[in-house]
Design a protein around this motif. Structure first.
Motif, PDB file in Angstrom:
ATOM      1  N   LYS B 126       0.835  -1.200   0.000  1.00  0.00           N
ATOM      2  CA  LYS B 126       0.000   0.000   0.000  1.00  0.00           C
ATOM      3  C   LYS B 126       0.876   1.259   0.000  1.00  0.00           C
ATOM      4  CE  LYS B 126      -4.154   1.851   1.036  1.00  0.00           C
ATOM      5  NZ  LYS B 126      -5.392   1.627   0.320  1.00  0.00           N
ATOM      6  N   TYR B 129       2.405   1.735  -3.295  1.00  0.00           N
ATOM      7  CA  TYR B 129       1.426   2.255  -4.239  1.00  0.00           C
ATOM      8  C   TYR B 129       1.216   3.746  -4.044  1.00  0.00           C
ATOM      9  CZ  TYR B 129      -3.054   3.531  -6.144  1.00  0.00           C
ATOM     10  OH  TYR B 129      -4.037   4.194  -6.796  1.00  0.00           O
ATOM     11  N   HIS B 133       1.707   6.671  -6.700  1.00  0.00           N
ATOM     12  CA  HIS B 133       0.637   7.616  -6.993  1.00  0.00           C
ATOM     13  C   HIS B 133       1.154   9.034  -6.877  1.00  0.00           C
ATOM     14  CE1 HIS B 133      -3.144   9.810  -6.548  1.00  0.00           C
ATOM     15  NE2 HIS B 133      -3.644   8.808  -7.263  1.00  0.00           N
ATOM     16  N   GLU B 196       9.731  18.611   0.911  1.00  0.00           N
ATOM     17  CA  GLU B 196       8.574  18.296   1.763  1.00  0.00           C
ATOM     18  C   GLU B 196       8.931  17.308   2.852  1.00  0.00           C
ATOM     19  OE1 GLU B 196       5.621  16.784  -0.868  1.00  0.00           O
ATOM     20  OE2 GLU B 196       5.758  18.596  -2.102  1.00  0.00           O
TER      21      GLU B 196
ATOM     22  N   GLU C   4       2.414  19.183  -3.533  1.00  0.00           N
ATOM     23  CA  GLU C   4       2.123  18.868  -2.147  1.00  0.00           C
ATOM     24  C   GLU C   4       0.621  18.869  -1.888  1.00  0.00           C
ATOM     25  OE1 GLU C   4       3.619  20.347   2.209  1.00  0.00           O
ATOM     26  OE2 GLU C   4       3.736  21.700   0.485  1.00  0.00           O
ATOM     27  N   TYR C   7      -1.256  16.071  -3.388  1.00  0.00           N
ATOM     28  CA  TYR C   7      -0.903  14.833  -2.727  1.00  0.00           C
ATOM     29  C   TYR C   7      -1.664  14.691  -1.418  1.00  0.00           C
ATOM     30  CZ  TYR C   7       1.749  11.377  -0.247  1.00  0.00           C
ATOM     31  OH  TYR C   7       2.107  10.283   0.477  1.00  0.00           O
ATOM     32  N   ASN C  10      -5.237  13.791  -1.964  1.00  0.00           N
ATOM     33  CA  ASN C  10      -5.417  12.398  -2.345  1.00  0.00           C
ATOM     34  C   ASN C  10      -5.332  11.466  -1.166  1.00  0.00           C
ATOM     35  OD1 ASN C  10      -5.980  12.468  -5.030  1.00  0.00           O
ATOM     36  ND2 ASN C  10      -3.835  12.709  -5.604  1.00  0.00           N
ATOM     37  N   ILE C  11      -4.385  11.785  -0.287  1.00  0.00           N
ATOM     38  CA  ILE C  11      -4.206  10.937   0.880  1.00  0.00           C
ATOM     39  C   ILE C  11      -5.484  10.923   1.707  1.00  0.00           C
ATOM     40  CG2 ILE C  11      -3.092  10.970   3.143  1.00  0.00           C
ATOM     41  CD1 ILE C  11      -1.484   9.517   1.184  1.00  0.00           C
ATOM     42  N   ARG C  14      -8.030   8.405   0.975  1.00  0.00           N
ATOM     43  CA  ARG C  14      -7.548   7.031   1.184  1.00  0.00           C
ATOM     44  C   ARG C  14      -7.597   6.243  -0.115  1.00  0.00           C
ATOM     45  NH1 ARG C  14      -3.706   6.644   4.226  1.00  0.00           N
ATOM     46  NH2 ARG C  14      -3.704   4.402   3.955  1.00  0.00           N
ATOM     47  N   LEU C  15      -6.463   6.235  -0.770  1.00  0.00           N
ATOM     48  CA  LEU C  15      -6.353   5.592  -2.083  1.00  0.00           C
ATOM     49  C   LEU C  15      -6.694   4.107  -2.014  1.00  0.00           C
ATOM     50  CD1 LEU C  15      -2.984   7.206  -2.929  1.00  0.00           C
ATOM     51  CD2 LEU C  15      -5.098   7.544  -4.184  1.00  0.00           C
ATOM     52  N   GLU C  16      -7.367   3.648  -3.014  1.00  0.00           N
ATOM     53  CA  GLU C  16      -7.574   2.208  -3.147  1.00  0.00           C
ATOM     54  C   GLU C  16      -6.627   1.696  -4.226  1.00  0.00           C
ATOM     55  OE1 GLU C  16      -8.879  -0.367  -1.710  1.00  0.00           O
ATOM     56  OE2 GLU C  16      -9.348   1.078  -0.108  1.00  0.00           O
TER      57      GLU C  16
END
Ligand SMILES: Nc1ncnc2c1ncn2[C@@H]1O[C@H](COP(=O)(O)OP(=O)(O)OP(=O)(O)O)[C@@H](O)[C@H]1O
Ligand SMILES: [Mg+2]
Lengths: 263, 255, 275
Positions: B126, B129, B133, B196, C4, C7, C10-11, C14-16
Motif C-alpha cells: 500500500k 502504491y 501515486h 517536503e 504537495e 498529494y 489524495n491521501i 484514502r487511495l484504493e
C-alpha cells in the motif's frame, strides 16, 4: 586511414582468407589420403546405404511398437531427470564460475575446469567409463546425462551471469539489501529467462543423447536398436529409429511452444 | 544539523586512475546540493563512495555519526537503507513490475528470508502504491518496468528511493538520459519531495542552469578536487570557467 | 507547492490500490507440471539407490586403478586419435558442402519454388532427427566397418544441421538487398553470388566452426560402435578391465575436444571483432 592504407588492409585480408581456405583444403586432402577416402567409394557407399535403407529397413515393423513403448518412456524419463538435476547443480556452480559473481578468481578457474571436464568428455564415453562401476541400465545412463548436462549448463549459465546488467544489481545493493536479497531480487530476474531457455535446449539434447547411450548399456531406445541390429531384425530397427525420430520432433515442438511463451 | 561529513576522501582505482584527491565537505539536513564538474572529474565516484558502491582508498565518510568507510556488513546495510539513490540509467529491474521495483526500497528493513522470497506485506504494498501515486504512476503499477518511458522509469526510481524513507538522497545525473520536458518533471519531483520530506539531497548535474535553479548550495569538482563550494548566486561566469576550464582539452584527450 | 497540495488531498481520499490484473500463470503451471513429472520420472525409473552408493564406491575404486594412466600404447592411441580428427574434418567439410548447396534453394526468400524449399527442409530435419551414432550403425551394416563409415555418419549429421541453420541465416537477410539486385535484372545465380553470399558469409563461418566442435565430439564416440577412431580404444580397454589404459584414452579424448573448444572460442572472438 588513407586510401593506400585501406587498400593494403584489404589486400592483407584477402590474403588471410586465401590462406585460410588453402589450409582447409590441405587439411582435407591429407585427411582423405590417410583415411583411405575416395570418391568412388563415396559413391558406392551412398548407393549401398540407400539400397540398404530402402530394401532392408523398409517397411518398419509396426507390430513391434508395443515392445518399444517402455524403452521410449525410459528415454524420456532419463533425459528429463538429468536435465532437472543438471540445471539445478549448474545454476549453483555458475555462481562460482562467472567473473561477476565468483568470490575469488581461483574458485572461478577451478569450477570452470571441473565443468569443462564434464562437458568435453562425450556422454557416451562417460557411460562407458561409469558402466564398469554402476552396471548396465538406466542408472548409469542417467548419471552420464547428468554429468554432461551439468557441464554444458554451467558454462551457459556462467555466460548469462557475465552478461547481466550490473547497474540493476547495484541499484538493489544501494537500498541496503543483503547478499542473498541482491541475488534474489537483482540477479535472478535477469537470469531466469536464459535459465529456462537453456534448460529446455538441454532437454532436447538429452533426448538425442539418451537414445545413443543405450548402445553402450545405458538403457532406452538405443539399447533396442543395438540389439536388433545384431539380430539382423532390420525392420524392427527401423521402427525404433522411426520412434526416436518422432520422439525428437515432438520434444522439439513442445520445447518450442514453452520457449515462445516464457521468453 | 550535520547529516553527512566527507573528510579527505581519496579514491584510486585498481588500474591506477586517481579519481578523488582529498575531498572535504559537509551536508546539513534538508540541503539540496548540486555537484557540477566536467566529465571524468570524479562526481560519480564521489557519490558512490558515500554509500560505498565504491570503496574509498582513504579518508572518512561520516553519516549520522557512523563511518561508512569502516562499517561492517550489518552496519553498512543499515546506513545504505537510509540513503536513497537514483541513477542516470534508472537501473530498474526491467523484468519486475513497477510495484515490485518500489518494494525493493524496503529490502534493507526486511529479514533476509522475507526479502529473498518476495514476502512483502499488504501495508508495504500500500505504501509503495501511494508513493507511485505521488509521482503520478498510480495507474501503471502492474506494468513491467521496461514497458515505461524513460521519464516514467526515473519516477519509479525516485519512488524506490523514497520507499527507503531516506535521510539522504543521492542522484547521479538523474536527467542525463531524458528529454527537456521529462527532465523538468523529474527535477521538480525530486526537488519538491526532498523539501517536503526534509530529505537532504546530493545531486550530480551537467547543466549549470538547472543546478542554479534548484540548488541551495553548489559544489564544483575538477580533476578530483573541490574547487568551489557556495551559494548559487556566488557561482559567477568566471568560476564556472574555472571549474570547466580545460574541459575541451580533456574531452579531446579522452577520445 | 502544487504537488504537495494535490498529494495531501489524495491521501485524505484514502487511495484504493488498483486490482491486480490476472497474471499469466502459464509459467507457474509449467513449473508445477515439471516438478511433478520429475518425481514421476524418478519413480518410474525405479533406481536401485543402494547400487548408486555401491557404484559410486566402485567408481572411486576404479579411479584409483586408473592412475597412473598407462601410456604404453601411446602410438596406437594417438594414431586412433588422429583418425578421429580426420574423420571429423572430412565429415564436417562434406556436411558444409551439402549444406551450402542445399541452403540456397531451401530458403523461402530466394527459393526457385516453394515445394523445393519444403522438400529440402523436410529432408534435412529427417537427417537431423536421427542421431549420428544411429546413422553410423546403419552405415556399418551397409558399407562395413572403418573410418569411411564414420565420415558418412558425420556428414549426414552435419548436413542435416547446417542446411537448417544456413537456411535460417539466408532467410534473415533484408529483402531490400535482394530486391535491389532483382530490379537491375540480375539472374538467380548472380543474386545469390552478389547479394546473398557476401551477407551471410560470417554467419555461415561461425556455424561451421560450431559444427566442427560438435563433430569432434561425435567422431570420438563413433569407435564405440566400431566405426573407427579413438572410441574403439576406450571400449576395448574397458572391456579388458585395463582401467589405466582407458584413463589415458579418456584424457586424450578430453584434450582433443577441449582444444577444439578453445580454438573455436578464439575464432569466434575474432569474428565478433571483425563482424
Ligand atoms: N571502475 C573504474 N575503474 C577505473 N577507473 C575508473 C572507474 N570508474 C571511473 N574511473 C575513472 O575515474 C575518473 C572519475 O570518474 P567518474 O565516473 O567519477 O567521473 P564523473 O565526474 O562522474 O564523469 P561523468 O560526468 O562523465 O559521469 C575518470 O577518470 C574515470 O575514467
Ligand atoms: Mg558520472
Amino acid at each position: 586511414m588513407s586510401e593506400k592504407q585501406l587498400l593494403q588492409v584489404r589486400k592483407q585480408k584477402r590474403l588471410q582468407v586465401f590462406l585460410f581456405f588453402a589450409a582447409m583444403l590441405a587439411l582435407s586432402v591429407w585427411s582423405a589420403i590417410s583415411t583411405g577416402f575416395s570418391f568412388s567409394g563415396l559413391f558406392t557407399g551412398t548407393v549401398d546405404s540407400t539400397k540398404f535403407i530402402i530394401f532392408d529397413l523398409f517397411p518398419p515393423d509396426f507390430s513391434y511398437i508395443a515392445s518399444l513403448v517402455e524403452p521410449a518412456l525410459e528415454t524420456i524419463y532419463m533425459s528429463f531427470v538429468a536435465m532437472v538435476i543438471g540445471a539445478i547443480v549448474a545454476a549453483f556452480l555458475a555462481i562460482f564460475a562467472s567473473a561477476t559473481t565468483a568470490p575469488h578468481p581461483i574458485v572461478q578457474v577451478a569450477v570452470r575446469a571441473f565443468s569443462s571436464l564434464f562437458r568435453n568428455i562425450p556422454v557416451l564415453i562417460w557411460t562407458i567409463l561409469l558402466a564398469a562401476a554402476y552396471g548396465l541400465g538406466t542408472l548409469v545412463g542417467t548419471i552420464a546425462l547428468i554429468m554432461v548436462s551439468t557441464g554444458a549448463l554451467t558454462r551457459a549459465f556462467a555466460e548469462i551471469l557475465e552478461e547481466i546488467d550490473m547497474g540493476q544489481v547495484e541499484a538493489v545493493r544501494a537500498t541496503g539489501a543483503s547478499y542473498g536479497q541482491v541475488l534474489a531480487q537483482g540477479v535472478l530476474p535477469q537470469f531466469l529467462p536464459g535459465f529456462f531457455g537453456w534448460s529446455l535446449y538441454m532437454l532436447e539434447i538429452n533426448i538425442r543423447a539418451s537414445t545413443i547411450i543405450g548402445m553402450v548399456g545405458g538403457g532406452g531406445l538405443g539399447f533396442v536398436i543395438q540389439t536388433q541390429i545384431k539380430l539382423f531384425q532390420y525392420e524392427q530397427v527401423s521402427m525404433a529409429v522411426l520412434l526416436t525420430l518422432v520422439l525428437v520432433l515432438i520434444m522439439e515442438w513442445i520445447t518450442n511452444q514453452i520457449r515462445e511463451r516464457i521468453i | 544539523m550535520t547529516l553527512l561529513q566527507v573528510k579527505g576522501l581519496e579514491k584510486k582505482y585498481p588500474d591506477g586512475t586517481v579519481a578523488l584527491k582529498g575531498i572535504d565537505f559537509e551536508v546539513n539536513e534538508g540541503e539540496f546540493i548540486v555537484i557540477i564538474g566536467p566529465s571524468g572529474a570524479g562526481k560519480s565516484t564521489l557519490l558512490r563512495s558515500v554509500n560505498r558502491l565504491v570503496d574509498a582508498t582513504n579518508g572518512a565518510v561520516i553519516f549520522k555519526d557512523r563511518d561508512v568507510v569502516k562499517a561492517g556488513t550489518r552496519v553498512l546495510r543499515k546506513i545504505r537503507r537510509e540513503i536513497g539513490m537514483i541513477f542516470q540509467g534508472f537501473n530498474l529491474i526491467e523484468r519486475a513490475s513497477v510495484l515490485n521495483n518500489v518494494l525493493h526500497g524496503r529490502l534493507g528493513y526486511m529479514s533476509d528470508f522475507k526479502g529473498m522470497f518476495y514476502l512483502f506485506n499488504q501495508s508495504q504494498k500500500k505504501t509503495a502504491y501511494e508513493l507511485l501515486h505521488r509521482v503520478g504512476l498510480g495507474e501503471q503499477i502492474y506494468k513491467r518496468a521496461d514497458e515505461l518511458s524513460g521519464g516514467q522509469q526515473q519516477r519509479v526510481g525516485i519512488a524506490r528511493a523514497l520507499a527507503q524513507k531516506p535521510a539522504l538522497m543521492l542522484a547521479d545525473e538523474p536527467i542525463a538520459s531524458l528529454d527537456p520536458v521529462s527532465s523538468n518533471v523529474i527535477m521538480d519531483y525530486l526537488y519538491n519531495i526532498c523539501r517536503e520530506e526534509g530529505i537532504a539531497c546530493l545531486c550530480n548535474l551537467h547543466q549549470v542552469d538547472v543546478a542554479k535553479k534548484y540548488a541551495t548550495r553548489i559544489i564544483g569538482i575538477h580533476a578530483g578536487e573541490k574547487v568551489f563550494d557556495g551559494k548559487p548566486e556566488e557561482l559567477t561566469e568566471d568560476i564556472i570557467n574555472q571549474i570547466y576550464h580545460n574541459k575541451k582539452k580533456e574531452l579531446v584527450a579522452n577520445e | 507547492m502544487r504537488i504537495e497540495s494535490t498529494y495531501k488531498q489524495n491521501i485524505q481520499d484514502r487511495l484504493e490500490m488498483p486490482i491486480k490484473p490476472k497474471k499469466n500463470i502459464f509459467l507457474q503451471i509449467a513449473l508445477l507440471v515439471a516438478v511433478l513429472f520429475f518425481f514421476f520420472s524418478l519413480y518410474q525409473l525405479n533406481f536401485d539407490y543402494a547400487r548408486l552408493i555401491s557404484g559410486t564406491g566402485a567408481f572411486l575404486e576404479t579411479l584409483t586403478l586408473m592412475v597412473p594412466p598407462d601410456i604404453s600404447q601411446w602410438q596406437h592411441v594417438l594414431a586412433a586419435a588422429l583418425e578421429s580428427f580426420q574423420v571429423a574434418v572430412l565429415g564436417t567439410i562434406f556436411g558444409i558442402i551439402i549444406g551450402f548447396v542445399l541452403a540456397f534453394p531451401a530458403a523461402d526468400n530466394i527459393t526457385p519454388h516453394p515445394t523445393v524449399a519444403w522438400l529440402i527442409k523436410g529432408f534435412a530435419s529427417l537427417l537431423r532427427a536421427i542421431p549420428t551414432l544411429i546413422w553410423a550403425l546403419i552405415f556399418i551394416v551397409a558399407v562395413g566397418l572403418g573410418p569411411f563409415t564414420g565420415i558418412l555418419a558425420i556428414t549426414v549429421g552435419a548436413a542435416g544441421m547446417l542446411v537448417k541453420v544456413f537456411t535460417q541465416s539466408i532467410e534473415e537477410i533484408d529483402y531490400g538487398v535482394i530486391e535491389a539486385l532483382k530490379a537491375t535484372g540480375a539472374g538467380w545465380f548472380s543474386i545469390v553470388s552478389q547479394a546473398v553470399i557476401p551477407t551471410v558469409l560470417t554467419a555461415f563461418l561461425s556455424w561451421c566452426i560450431l559444427r566442427f566442435e560438435a563433430d569432434m565430439g561425435e567422431s570420438t564416440i563413433l569407435g564405440a560402435v566400431g566405426a573407427g577412431g579413438i572410441g574403439w580404444e576406450l571400449t576395448h580397454a574397458m572391456r579388458a578391465y585395463k582401467f589405466d589404459q582407458a584413463f589415458f584414452v579418456a584424457v586424450v579424448i578430453f584434450l582433443m575436444v577441449f582444444s577444439v573448444e578453445l580454438v573455436s572460442n578464439r575464432l569466434k572472438m575474432r569474428m565478433k571483432n571483425i563482424g
